[in-house]
Design an enzyme around this catalytic site. Structure first.
Site, PDB file in Angstrom:
ATOM      1  N   HIS A 141      49.489 -22.111 -43.313  1.00  0.00           N
ATOM      2  CA  HIS A 141      50.413 -21.997 -42.185  1.00  0.00           C
ATOM      3  C   HIS A 141      49.716 -21.673 -40.864  1.00  0.00           C
ATOM      4  O   HIS A 141      50.189 -20.842 -40.078  1.00  0.00           O
ATOM      5  CB  HIS A 141      51.486 -20.950 -42.494  1.00  0.00           C
ATOM      6  CG  HIS A 141      52.446 -21.353 -43.585  1.00  0.00           C
ATOM      7  ND1 HIS A 141      52.732 -22.662 -43.894  1.00  0.00           N
ATOM      8  CD2 HIS A 141      53.192 -20.593 -44.459  1.00  0.00           C
ATOM      9  CE1 HIS A 141      53.607 -22.694 -44.892  1.00  0.00           C
ATOM     10  NE2 HIS A 141      53.893 -21.467 -45.268  1.00  0.00           N
ATOM     11  N   HIS A 215      60.200 -22.304 -41.050  1.00  0.00           N
ATOM     12  CA  HIS A 215      60.149 -21.625 -42.344  1.00  0.00           C
ATOM     13  C   HIS A 215      61.387 -20.758 -42.590  1.00  0.00           C
ATOM     14  O   HIS A 215      61.282 -19.658 -43.145  1.00  0.00           O
ATOM     15  CB  HIS A 215      58.873 -20.781 -42.419  1.00  0.00           C
ATOM     16  CG  HIS A 215      58.327 -20.584 -43.791  1.00  0.00           C
ATOM     17  ND1 HIS A 215      59.035 -19.943 -44.801  1.00  0.00           N
ATOM     18  CD2 HIS A 215      57.153 -20.949 -44.332  1.00  0.00           C
ATOM     19  CE1 HIS A 215      58.287 -19.917 -45.889  1.00  0.00           C
ATOM     20  NE2 HIS A 215      57.138 -20.514 -45.641  1.00  0.00           N
ATOM     21  N   GLU A 353      60.973 -26.915 -46.189  1.00  0.00           N
ATOM     22  CA  GLU A 353      60.122 -27.100 -45.016  1.00  0.00           C
ATOM     23  C   GLU A 353      59.773 -28.579 -44.895  1.00  0.00           C
ATOM     24  O   GLU A 353      58.974 -29.086 -45.669  1.00  0.00           O
ATOM     25  CB  GLU A 353      58.854 -26.256 -45.169  1.00  0.00           C
ATOM     26  CG  GLU A 353      59.122 -24.776 -45.338  1.00  0.00           C
ATOM     27  CD  GLU A 353      58.034 -24.079 -46.166  1.00  0.00           C
ATOM     28  OE1 GLU A 353      56.878 -24.061 -45.729  1.00  0.00           O
ATOM     29  OE2 GLU A 353      58.339 -23.562 -47.248  1.00  0.00           O
TER      30      GLU A 353
END
Ligand code: GLA
Length: 388
Positions: A141, A215, A353
């Protein structure tokens, strides 16, 4: 089975008047359909370095959205159930300190690269770039200070008739190891019918890689409402990307048929989550990228439908992206208490996602995540709400 699109939204409108700085409450108290009010802004705390964080509230078409300038976090998303009762369907905290102390990306914008890059390194045009190994042995991420921990510039959205927010961040050349100055714009838009659309745009001054997503953890029974394992999930994906034990794709696009990953016809998320399938074991549940049958598209196309059986909320997701990561909240371990004061246990929220596939820089057969100067990265995902 009848799906009511927004037939119930007026009833619950009075209950959610916002205590915010500025203009009128986000929901009119006369029962009228809320549409297009100007976004409201209120203080939401101060970061340890003194930076002030704000919370913005936007409402339209029976949906209310609360967004933090920190991380572009969707702090609350309220929608009505089949009886017109509103609930916040997104997991998160009611204060900034908890987000800063350690949030598993609740509601945040993820970048520069959503999901994992193997061993935190990639090579582009012959040069190798090293990223933080914040998910040992990989980078996750966007590194340990990704877009989820940046303070974004936020202003009311000013394109077209819809309401919403425009968030901007300039990511410096070399930030978290990624090359190129990346100028990012994320629009959080509520349409007149209450759809929540996210438009992403980015440009760079040097070749780089980009894979942006959001997210948000959803619980369509309402945040703090317990397990999501009874939600019925349909994903229009015949294949998924199996992973190794560190959740890096092997490169294979495997058929979902006859596996716990077959959501093509809709089934409760929990139905097969305890199968001793090696992929379920690696993920501790679902933590996998699904290869959407529609592929990468210019306009958003339907990818997912998810239904909560008790309150009757339905969410549909349409996207331009070729993949979607289903994460069944496997790492929630009762150590965090959310905005309603309830502790989150494993499986109390799910993420979907939308994205390019994890570790694309190491998989030449996956759709490319390279962005070059002169090109604009664009991605759109739409969440539509209904009841049945
Ligand atoms: C993503 C990852 C998961 C996990 C969560 C956050 O969904 O794929 O493995 O890291 O983020 O906890």
């Amino acid at each position: 089975m009848t799906i009511n699109r927004r037939t119930v939204m007026a009833a619950g409108a009075a209950g959610v008047a916002a205590a915010a700085v500025g203009t009128a409450p986000a929901f009119a108290s006369d029962g009228a359909e809320p549409r297009g009010e100007r976004p409201m802004k209120e203080p939401f705390g101060t970061l340890p370095d003194g930076t002030r964080v704000h919370r913005w509230t936007v409402a339209a078409g029976g949906t209310r959205l609360r967004v933090l300038s920190y991380g572009g976090i969707v702090q609350a998303l309220e929608t009505p159930d089949r009886r017109g009762r509103y609930a916040n369907v997104s997991l998160g905290f009611d204060n900034l300190e908890d987000y800063v102390a350690g949030s598993p990306y609740f509601g945040a914008i993820i970048g520069r690269y959503g999901n994992r890059i193997a061993r935190g390194a990639f090579t582009l045009d012959g040069r190798t770039y090293r990223l933080p190994l914040n998910d040992d042995p990989n980078s996750l991420h966007g590194g340990d200070k990704g877009f989820d921990k940046r303070v974004w510039d936020v202003e009311p959205y000013a394109r077209g008739r819809d309401t919403g927010l425009t968030l901007r961040h300039v990511s410096a050349d070399g930030e978290m190891g990624y090359p190129g100055t990346l100028r990012v714009r994320v629009d959080y838009v509520l349409t007149l019918r209450g759809d929540f659309r996210i438009d992403y745009e980015a440009v760079t001054d040097r070749p780089t890689i980009v894979n942006l997503t959001n997210h948000t953890y959803f619980n369509l029974a309402g945040e703090g409402g317990g397990s999501i394992l009874d939600h019925t999930l349909r994903i229009a994906a015949s294949r998924y990307t199996p992973v190794d034990s560190t959740l890096i794709p092997t490169g294979e696009l495997a058929a979902v048929a006859h596996t716990p990953f077959d959501f093509r016809h809709g089934k409760p998320i929990g139905r097969d989550i305890r199968e001793a399938h090696p992929q379920v074991v690696f993920g501790r549940g679902y933590d996998h990228n699904f290869v959407l049958d529609k592929g990468l598209t210019d306009a958003p196309q339907h990818a997912v439908t998810i239904t909560e059986p008790v309150h009757g909320r339905v969410m549909e997701i349409a996207t331009t992206e070729p993949g979607v990561q289903l994460y069944s909240g496997n790492f929630l371990d009762a150590t965090l208490a959310g905005s309603s004061g309830k502790v989150y246990r494993q499986g109390d929220g799910f993420c979907l996602e939308t994205q390019h596939f994890p570790d694309s820089p190491h998989q030449p057969s996956f759709p490319s995540t390279v962005l070059r100067p002169g090109r604009t990265y664009r991605s759109t995902t739409v969440h539509s709400f209904a009841t049945l």
